[in-house]
Design an enzyme around this catalytic site. Structure first.
Site, PDB file in Angstrom:
ATOM      1  N   LYS A 261      45.144  29.338  45.707  1.00  0.00           N
ATOM      2  CA  LYS A 261      46.041  30.292  46.372  1.00  0.00           C
ATOM      3  C   LYS A 261      45.101  31.333  46.991  1.00  0.00           C
ATOM      4  CE  LYS A 261      48.131  34.414  46.581  1.00  0.00           C
ATOM      5  NZ  LYS A 261      47.828  34.505  48.008  1.00  0.00           N
ATOM      6  N   HIS A 262      44.832  31.171  48.264  1.00  0.00           N
ATOM      7  CA  HIS A 262      43.878  32.066  48.926  1.00  0.00           C
ATOM      8  C   HIS A 262      44.600  33.341  49.367  1.00  0.00           C
ATOM      9  CE1 HIS A 262      39.986  32.925  50.324  1.00  0.00           C
ATOM     10  NE2 HIS A 262      39.651  31.749  50.826  1.00  0.00           N
TER      11      HIS A 262
ATOM     12  N   CYS B   7      32.182  42.984  46.211  1.00  0.00           N
ATOM     13  CA  CYS B   7      32.346  43.519  44.848  1.00  0.00           C
ATOM     14  C   CYS B   7      31.003  43.992  44.303  1.00  0.00           C
ATOM     15  CB  CYS B   7      32.952  42.453  43.943  1.00  0.00           C
ATOM     16  SG  CYS B   7      32.064  40.904  44.002  1.00  0.00           S
TER      17      CYS B   7
ATOM     18  N   GLU C 232      37.288  37.981  37.927  1.00  0.00           N
ATOM     19  CA  GLU C 232      36.187  38.639  38.650  1.00  0.00           C
ATOM     20  C   GLU C 232      36.826  39.753  39.461  1.00  0.00           C
ATOM     21  OE1 GLU C 232      33.160  37.960  38.224  1.00  0.00           O
ATOM     22  OE2 GLU C 232      32.989  35.870  37.621  1.00  0.00           O
TER      23      GLU C 232
HETATM   24  P1  NAP Z   1      43.698  41.479  45.856  1.00  0.00           P
HETATM   25  O1  NAP Z   1      44.687  42.272  46.614  1.00  0.00           O
HETATM   26  O2  NAP Z   1      43.764  41.501  44.381  1.00  0.00           O
HETATM   27  O3  NAP Z   1      43.787  39.986  46.411  1.00  0.00           O
HETATM   28  C1  NAP Z   1      43.037  38.948  45.853  1.00  0.00           C
HETATM   29  C2  NAP Z   1      43.927  37.751  45.660  1.00  0.00           C
HETATM   30  O4  NAP Z   1      44.895  38.043  44.652  1.00  0.00           O
HETATM   31  C3  NAP Z   1      44.726  37.369  46.897  1.00  0.00           C
HETATM   32  O5  NAP Z   1      44.869  35.977  46.938  1.00  0.00           O
HETATM   33  C4  NAP Z   1      46.052  38.045  46.651  1.00  0.00           C
HETATM   34  O6  NAP Z   1      47.116  37.440  47.340  1.00  0.00           O
HETATM   35  C5  NAP Z   1      46.213  37.867  45.170  1.00  0.00           C
HETATM   36  N1  NAP Z   1      47.054  38.860  44.523  1.00  0.00           N
HETATM   37  C6  NAP Z   1      47.268  40.154  44.877  1.00  0.00           C
HETATM   38  N2  NAP Z   1      48.090  40.759  43.998  1.00  0.00           N
HETATM   39  C7  NAP Z   1      48.406  39.830  43.070  1.00  0.00           C
HETATM   40  C8  NAP Z   1      49.218  39.845  41.908  1.00  0.00           C
HETATM   41  N3  NAP Z   1      49.859  40.935  41.493  1.00  0.00           N
HETATM   42  N4  NAP Z   1      49.322  38.712  41.179  1.00  0.00           N
HETATM   43  C9  NAP Z   1      48.663  37.595  41.561  1.00  0.00           C
HETATM   44  N5  NAP Z   1      47.890  37.527  42.655  1.00  0.00           N
HETATM   45  C10 NAP Z   1      47.740  38.624  43.394  1.00  0.00           C
HETATM   46  O7  NAP Z   1      42.221  41.886  46.204  1.00  0.00           O
HETATM   47  P2  NAP Z   1      41.667  42.371  47.585  1.00  0.00           P
HETATM   48  O8  NAP Z   1      41.912  43.832  47.664  1.00  0.00           O
HETATM   49  O9  NAP Z   1      42.115  41.521  48.685  1.00  0.00           O
HETATM   50  O10 NAP Z   1      40.111  42.056  47.350  1.00  0.00           O
HETATM   51  C11 NAP Z   1      39.205  43.014  47.092  1.00  0.00           C
HETATM   52  C12 NAP Z   1      39.006  43.206  45.596  1.00  0.00           C
HETATM   53  O11 NAP Z   1      38.434  42.024  45.053  1.00  0.00           O
HETATM   54  C13 NAP Z   1      37.991  44.282  45.326  1.00  0.00           C
HETATM   55  O12 NAP Z   1      38.382  45.048  44.225  1.00  0.00           O
HETATM   56  C14 NAP Z   1      36.736  43.512  45.018  1.00  0.00           C
HETATM   57  O13 NAP Z   1      35.783  44.212  44.287  1.00  0.00           O
HETATM   58  C15 NAP Z   1      37.270  42.342  44.301  1.00  0.00           C
HETATM   59  N6  NAP Z   1      36.301  41.259  44.331  1.00  0.00           N
HETATM   60  C16 NAP Z   1      35.666  40.921  43.183  1.00  0.00           C
HETATM   61  C17 NAP Z   1      34.705  39.934  43.175  1.00  0.00           C
HETATM   62  C18 NAP Z   1      33.988  39.540  41.930  1.00  0.00           C
HETATM   63  O14 NAP Z   1      33.355  38.496  41.928  1.00  0.00           O
HETATM   64  N7  NAP Z   1      34.039  40.320  40.872  1.00  0.00           N
HETATM   65  C19 NAP Z   1      34.389  39.271  44.366  1.00  0.00           C
HETATM   66  C20 NAP Z   1      35.058  39.650  45.524  1.00  0.00           C
HETATM   67  C21 NAP Z   1      36.025  40.643  45.486  1.00  0.00           C
HETATM   68  P3  NAP Z   1      47.688  38.049  48.716  1.00  0.00           P
HETATM   69  O15 NAP Z   1      46.558  38.069  49.678  1.00  0.00           O
HETATM   70  O16 NAP Z   1      48.754  37.098  49.080  1.00  0.00           O
HETATM   71  O17 NAP Z   1      48.181  39.433  48.387  1.00  0.00           O
END
Ligand code: NAP
Length: 451
Positions: A152-153, A260, A226
């Site tokens: 699920k991207h 991240c 992560e």
């Molecule tokens: P995000 O909003 O959490 O989105 C990431 C994924 O999760 C998307 O596929 C999103 O779907 C889904 N998602 C969002 N809310 C959800 C929920 N309540 N339940 C289940 N799935 C959910 O994250 P982002 O803001 O796009 O990405 C940036 C964050 O990722 C930053 O905090 C970054 O540090 C972190 N990150 C961490 C790593 C690591 O390896 N530790 C690597 C890269 C990024 P939708 O797009 O459909 O909303």
């Protein structure tokens, strides 16, 4: 679902979201593929994985452009991402046999050993920032272990999601071994609760992590999380400050600051503070922000307009909290989700840019009274993903034990590497990806004892 080019706001493509019936069909197919895939000989799996690596390299320009168009990363960095995905495929094709080989253990039985069996269908919820790499670092070990993957991207990179599925199909993986679902975040709960899904991995924000972990917890299903990071970049009194400043710029602005493991909190000991502030200001000012397809661009747009608004609010809050704005800090006029390289100095630990994660090209610098305080500030964070420390190699190795993070780089920037485990502690998540440790997260480590 739409792909929107963040450099100009133009809609590139629209996609129909999967209906519940389509999701059910894909789930059924994934579950039916698992028994076939897990019994496919390892060498056959490895040959397909190597073919996936070759297809990535052959299609590098196409895949790189797709990423750049959908989420705005500078094109040279997109090419490097494709190459890194090919590397992780080759790495697990080569190493999986050793990682999964049964381990004999002497006990009171006539024979006893540990075997590593796949779990089944693993759901991967992935973010947009490294739209290929995040997926391949899950898929390469997962598929080599004999699991099947359901992706699920993120909703803003559907083109990447479909291209990756197509690539695995062309590489010879059976239908259902790797499936992209075009669904929003609200579909994740039902997927985790589905009895055909054995485990889940999420890379993304803290709220998403909390939700996935609590749902999976209520179903007693394993997860790897992560999550975010606010990595410290610590320049100690004996550091060589010139290379540290060069690295600081790369560490903060890679992927236009949307990583991240980007360094986000720069903590500098007294002999270097003034020079560091001056040197990073000069270097940041020279970066070229603009069209990510232009080979000369260092910093592209952020992936979505709401990310610009969020980042700008954090910069304004940091200034209110007492940080001094030296460079950037203003949203430019005109189309596209651009935010300029921004420098905040004289930060304290209370400043917003130090308390929370900033996801963009914002470099926040704090002075430390001495080296001990520098380490103290580095550890004074709810996050614990990576850290970079600049000092002598020997001292850096010693200090690594005191630094609260999943990765410590001494005199270098934090980067993921297939050969080393990757992951965080504290609110940065749990579990590991990559290396043998990452592969073993989604296997049944099974003891066999024979009388
Ligand atoms: P995000 O909003 O959490 O989105 C990431 C994924 O999760 C998307 O596929 C999103 O779907 C889904 N998602 C969002 N809310 C959800 C929920 N309540 N339940 C289940 N799935 C959910 O994250 P982002 O803001 O796009 O990405 C940036 C964050 O990722 C930053 O905090 C970054 O540090 C972190 N990150 C961490 C790593 C690591 O390896 N530790 C690597 C890269 C990024 P939708 O797009 O459909 O909303």
């Amino acid at each position: 679902m739409q792909s929107v080019n963040p450099k100009n706001g133009e809609v590139l493509n629209s996609y129909e979201e999967d209906t519940p019936d389509e999701v059910e069909r894909k789930l059924r197919r994934a579950a039916a593929t698992f028994p076939l895939w897990r019994t496919t000989p390892l060498e056959e799996r490895a040959a397909k994985m190597r073919r996936a690596a070759a297809l990535l390299r052959d299609g590098s320009e196409t895949y790189a452009k797709l990423m750049t168009d959908e989420m705005g990363k500078p094109i040279q960095q997109a090419r490097s991402e494709v190459e890194k995905c090919a590397w992780v495929c080759d790495y697990y094709a080569d190493e999986a046999g050793g990682f999964l080989a049964p381990q004999h253990v002497a006990t009171d039985g006539s024979d006893s050993f540990v075997r590593f069996d796949p779990l089944g269908v693993v759901l991967a919820v992935m973010p947009w920032n490294f739209p290929f790499w995040q997926v391949f670092r899950f898929a390469a070990p997962g598929l080599m272990a004999g699991n099947v993957g359901l992706l699920k991207h993120a909703s803003n990179v559907p083109g990447c999601a479909l291209a990756i599925e197509e690539l695995f199909t062309r590489a010879g993986f059976p239908q259902g071994a790797f499936t992209s679902l075009l669904v929003g975040a609200s579909a994740v709960e039902g997927l985790i609760r589905d009895p055909r899904v054995a485990a889940a991995t999420l890379t993304g924000s803290e709220p998403a992590g909390r939700s996935v972990a609590s749902i999976a917890g209520s179903e007693i299903k394993p997860t790897v999380l992560e999550l975010g990071g606010s990595d410290a970049f610590v320049v100690l009194s004996d550091a060589d400050v010139e290379p540290a400043m060069d690295a600081a710029i790369t560490a903060r602005t890679i992927n236009s600051g949307q990583s991240c493991i980007a360094a986000k909190r720069f903590i500098v000991s007294p002999p270097h503070y003034d020079r560091f502030v001056e040197g990073v200001a000069e270097r940041l000012a020279k970066l070229r922000t603009g069209d990510p397809l232009d080979e000369a661009t260092d910093v592209g747009p952020l992936a979505r307009p709401d990310l610009v608004a969020d980042l700008h609010a954090q910069v304004e809050a940091s200034v209110r909290d007492g940080a001094r704005l030296v460079l950037g800090g203003a949203v430019p006029e005109g189309p596209g989700s651009f935010y300029p390289p921004t420098l905040l100095v004289d930060c304290t630990r209370e400043v917003e840019a130090f308390r929370d994660e900033t996801f963009g090209p914002v470099l926040a610098v704090a002075p430390a009274a001495d080296d001990d305080e520098a380490i103290g500030i580095a550890n004074d964070s709810g996050f614990g993903l990576g850290a970079s420390v600049w000092t002598s190699a020997e001292r850096g190795k010693e200090l690594a034990s005191r630094i609260e993070s999943g990765h410590v780089a001494v005199n270098g920037i934090v980067k993921s590497d297939p050969r080393l485990p990757f992951g965080g502690i504290k609110r940065s998540g749990y579990g590991r990806e990559l290396s043998r440790y990452g592969m073993l997260e989604f296997v049944n480590i099974k003891s066999v004892w024979v009388a």
